[in-house]
Scaffold this motif. Structure first.
Motif, PDB file in Angstrom:
ATOM      1  N   ASP A 238      10.261 -29.862  -0.533  1.00  0.00           N
ATOM      2  CA  ASP A 238      11.550 -29.536   0.099  1.00  0.00           C
ATOM      3  C   ASP A 238      12.282 -28.467  -0.720  1.00  0.00           C
ATOM      4  O   ASP A 238      12.829 -27.498  -0.175  1.00  0.00           O
ATOM      5  CB  ASP A 238      12.395 -30.836   0.151  1.00  0.00           C
ATOM      6  N   SER A 239      12.279 -28.631  -2.025  1.00  0.00           N
ATOM      7  CA  SER A 239      12.991 -27.668  -2.877  1.00  0.00           C
ATOM      8  C   SER A 239      12.346 -26.293  -2.810  1.00  0.00           C
ATOM      9  O   SER A 239      13.029 -25.270  -2.885  1.00  0.00           O
ATOM     10  CB  SER A 239      13.048 -28.173  -4.328  1.00  0.00           C
ATOM     11  N   ILE A 240      11.003 -26.259  -2.622  1.00  0.00           N
ATOM     12  CA  ILE A 240      10.308 -24.962  -2.496  1.00  0.00           C
ATOM     13  C   ILE A 240      10.617 -24.347  -1.133  1.00  0.00           C
ATOM     14  O   ILE A 240      11.143 -23.236  -1.031  1.00  0.00           O
ATOM     15  CB  ILE A 240       8.769 -25.138  -2.643  1.00  0.00           C
ATOM     16  N   LEU A 241      10.297 -25.088  -0.068  1.00  0.00           N
ATOM     17  CA  LEU A 241      10.382 -24.512   1.284  1.00  0.00           C
ATOM     18  C   LEU A 241      11.808 -24.157   1.670  1.00  0.00           C
ATOM     19  O   LEU A 241      12.049 -23.176   2.368  1.00  0.00           O
ATOM     20  CB  LEU A 241       9.814 -25.491   2.319  1.00  0.00           C
ATOM     21  N   MET A 247      16.696 -28.773  -9.999  1.00  0.00           N
ATOM     22  CA  MET A 247      16.051 -28.888 -11.310  1.00  0.00           C
ATOM     23  C   MET A 247      15.187 -30.150 -11.282  1.00  0.00           C
ATOM     24  O   MET A 247      15.703 -31.261 -11.100  1.00  0.00           O
ATOM     25  CB  MET A 247      17.057 -28.961 -12.444  1.00  0.00           C
ATOM     26  N   ILE A 248      13.885 -29.941 -11.427  1.00  0.00           N
ATOM     27  CA  ILE A 248      12.921 -31.047 -11.340  1.00  0.00           C
ATOM     28  C   ILE A 248      11.957 -30.910 -12.527  1.00  0.00           C
ATOM     29  O   ILE A 248      11.500 -29.797 -12.833  1.00  0.00           O
ATOM     30  CB  ILE A 248      12.127 -30.964 -10.005  1.00  0.00           C
ATOM     31  N   ALA A 249      11.663 -32.011 -13.177  1.00  0.00           N
ATOM     32  CA  ALA A 249      10.658 -31.957 -14.250  1.00  0.00           C
ATOM     33  C   ALA A 249       9.284 -31.772 -13.621  1.00  0.00           C
ATOM     34  O   ALA A 249       8.858 -32.582 -12.798  1.00  0.00           O
ATOM     35  CB  ALA A 249      10.696 -33.237 -15.071  1.00  0.00           C
ATOM     36  N   ILE A 271      13.232 -25.159  -9.155  1.00  0.00           N
ATOM     37  CA  ILE A 271      12.195 -25.011  -8.119  1.00  0.00           C
ATOM     38  C   ILE A 271      12.814 -24.449  -6.846  1.00  0.00           C
ATOM     39  O   ILE A 271      13.734 -25.040  -6.264  1.00  0.00           O
ATOM     40  CB  ILE A 271      11.530 -26.376  -7.826  1.00  0.00           C
ATOM     41  N   GLY A 272      12.289 -23.281  -6.422  1.00  0.00           N
ATOM     42  CA  GLY A 272      12.790 -22.634  -5.208  1.00  0.00           C
ATOM     43  C   GLY A 272      11.656 -21.982  -4.437  1.00  0.00           C
ATOM     44  O   GLY A 272      10.486 -22.333  -4.639  1.00  0.00           O
ATOM     45  N   GLN A 278      12.405 -20.941 -12.922  1.00  0.00           N
ATOM     46  CA  GLN A 278      12.895 -20.898 -14.304  1.00  0.00           C
ATOM     47  C   GLN A 278      12.450 -22.160 -15.024  1.00  0.00           C
ATOM     48  O   GLN A 278      12.435 -23.249 -14.428  1.00  0.00           O
ATOM     49  CB  GLN A 278      14.435 -20.839 -14.280  1.00  0.00           C
ATOM     50  N   ILE A 279      12.069 -22.000 -16.270  1.00  0.00           N
ATOM     51  CA  ILE A 279      11.850 -23.176 -17.124  1.00  0.00           C
ATOM     52  C   ILE A 279      13.136 -23.358 -17.917  1.00  0.00           C
ATOM     53  O   ILE A 279      13.613 -22.415 -18.565  1.00  0.00           O
ATOM     54  CB  ILE A 279      10.646 -22.976 -18.062  1.00  0.00           C
TER      55      ILE A 279
END
Ligand SMILES: NC(=O)c1ccc[n+]([C@@H]2O[C@H](COP(=O)([O-])OP(=O)(O)OC[C@H]3O[C@@H](n4cnc5c(N)ncnc54)[C@H](O)[C@@H]3O)[C@@H](O)[C@H]2O)c1
Ligand SMILES: O=C(O)C[C@H](O)C(=O)O
Length: 311
Positions: A238-241, A247-249, A271-272, A278-279
């Motif tokens: 979901d965060s990608i699409l 911010m997800i580990a 995550i995007g 970004q780390i």
């Protein structure tokens, strides 16, 4: 938006269920090597549509990668799960060959996809996918931290007797029974450090339960868990699409971050739509730094076992 899930087993099907139910993607293709299995799972899931009210088109295929063409995201859940008493690391012998052949096939038809690796041992399989494909590091994401963090929040919610959704907490490090690092110092209940409510002894107990969360479920179920893993993958997808920039580990290649190089291990990531955008380098205290270095050593040692499959 199109998502392919390779591996129609417990985790893959559960992930397809959450993705469709929550309308995260318009199309989901499930692929499995077992004849008719993915077709059956897809049909069963599609028969939920009228009663749960979703519009995602789910289809299943037996090993026909042409049907996965032009996927935006490909999730790899193919491979064997552990049985009670086993570690995730013991799965490497069988799963490495499966993951390598799957990523090769996936890229033929979806050369621009972002790949989410779930198969265990997940950090090692993520590293394998990265090395085997040569893709840029932002496009290979290992899912483990989202699940471990949700288990951490569950155990904190039980200790606090407060809802999980009021708790924020993160697990970094390897996705292994001894390599996970639940960051108790930074966990909070509605913005207040959980150490205001729980003793060090209680926090240590929560951390220990979190680390063996997967093993506990494997002991109870006879195979490893799937509902929370499936939901955690869907959360990441979901965060990608939808370019949510959560911010997800996630397990990603480190190139100097956290003092580590040439390993994939769990760290906080933004995550995007580009995958890992970004780390996030947070300041760890000395004890956390030592735990991270120890975890990284263990994860790195496993990568040595990939030599034959990467040759
Ligand atoms: N990273 C995590 O947080 C996490 C969480 C849960 C499970 N897992 C891992 O995910 C994997 C799957 O777990 P599960 O419970 O769904 O197992 P499962 O046995 O229910 O499903 C695995 C599926 O993969 C299929 N498969 C095997 N080889 C294949 C190939 N070459 N191509 C396509 N499909 C293939 C099998 O036919 C099976 O249907 C395991 O390795 C497990 O350890 C990881
Ligand atoms: O525990 C396992 O082997 C599966 C998975 O990694 C999990 O944490 O549920």
């Amino acid at each position: 938006m199109k998502v392919t899930i390779v591996g129609a087993g417990n985790v893959g099907a559960s992930c397809a269920d959450v993705i469709s139910y929550r309308g995260i993607a318009s199309e989901v293709v499930i692929l499995d090597i077992k004849e008719g299995f993915a077709e059956g799972k897809a049909m069963d899931l599609m028969q939920c549509a009228t009663n749960t009210g979703f519009n995602t088109q789910i289809s299943g295929v037996t090993n026909d990668y042409s049907k996965t063409a032009n996927s935006d995201v490909v999730v790899i859940t193919s491979g064997i799960p552990r049985k009670p008493g086993m570690t995730r690391e013991e799965l490497i012998g069988i799963n490495a060959g499966i993951v390598k052949s799957v990523v090769d096939n996936v890229l033929v038809h979806s050369p621009n996809s972002i790949i989410v690796v779930v198969s265990n041992p997940m950090d090692t399989m993520t590293y394998l996918a990265l090395k085997a494909t040569g893709l840029p590091k932002n496009r290979i994401i290992g899912m483990g931290g989202a699940l471990d963090s949700s288990r951490f929040r569950y155990y904190l919610s039980k200790a606090l007797d407060k809802p999980s959704n009021d708790i924020s907490a993160m697990v970094i490090g390897g996705h292994g029974d001894t390599t996970m690092i639940p960051l108790t110092r930074l966990a909070a209940y509605n913005g207040i450090p959980v150490s205001e409510f729980l003793s060090q002894e209680e926090l240590d107990k929560v951390a220990a339960s979190t680390m063996v969360g997967g093993a506990t479920l494997t002991g109870l179920l006879g195979t490893s868990a799937w509902y929370a893993p499936g939901a955690s993958v869907a959360y990441l997808v979901d965060s990608i699409l939808n370019d949510q920039k959560k911010m997800i580990a996630c397990s990603v290649l480190l190139e100097g971050e956290y003092g580590q190089n040439d390993i994939c291990i769990g760290v906080p990531c933004i995550i995007g739509k580009n995958g890992v955008e970004q780390i996030v380098e947070i300041k760890l205290n000395d004890a956390e730094k030592a735990s991270f270095a120890k975890s990284a050593d263990a994860v790195r040692n496993m990568n040595a076992d990939l030599q034959s499959v990467l040759a």
